[in-house]
Design an enzyme around this catalytic site. Sequence first.
Site, PDB file in Angstrom:
ATOM      1  N   ASP A  84       0.867  -1.179   0.000  1.00  0.00           N
ATOM      2  CA  ASP A  84       0.000   0.000   0.000  1.00  0.00           C
ATOM      3  C   ASP A  84       0.904   1.229   0.000  1.00  0.00           C
ATOM      4  O   ASP A  84       1.713   1.414   0.909  1.00  0.00           O
ATOM      5  CB  ASP A  84      -0.908   0.011   1.227  1.00  0.00           C
ATOM      6  N   ASP A 113      -5.352  -6.499   8.406  1.00  0.00           N
ATOM      7  CA  ASP A 113      -4.070  -6.261   7.760  1.00  0.00           C
ATOM      8  C   ASP A 113      -2.964  -6.496   8.782  1.00  0.00           C
ATOM      9  O   ASP A 113      -3.053  -6.020   9.915  1.00  0.00           O
ATOM     10  CB  ASP A 113      -3.962  -4.826   7.227  1.00  0.00           C
TER      11      ASP A 113
END
Length: 135
Positions: A84, A113
Amino acid sequence: MSSDPKDVVIGFCDAFEQLDVERVLAYLAPDVVYQNVPVPAMHGVDEATRFLVPILTKAIKIEFKILSLAVSASGNQVLTERLDRLHFPTGVVDIPLMGIFTVRDGKILEWRDYADCSAAAQAFADAKIDLTAPD
């Protein structure tokens, strides 16, 4: 919106990349559980919204690069290895992570996550990004 778990997760990541707050939130089940492990979980779309909206509104660009994707044998869990990359006016934050999504009826019910939270926090600090401050 497709109800196929793999399509849901890919669409969700795409919504982030488009900085589309409404579309991101539309993918979440009302009773979603979202956790950046080991930080305590957020329960419900309202708690998740309070965390996600500042990121989506302060970022100038978001990239969710899916490096690997697998669907569990049960079919409703999708595992993603991602990078990300969050672009802000003051800098870029890279977060390598592993994400696990549980999808029910075309909505994300659970999203966890796993990343090095201290490294992510340091990256936000280095880029002078304060997501708690008003715009």
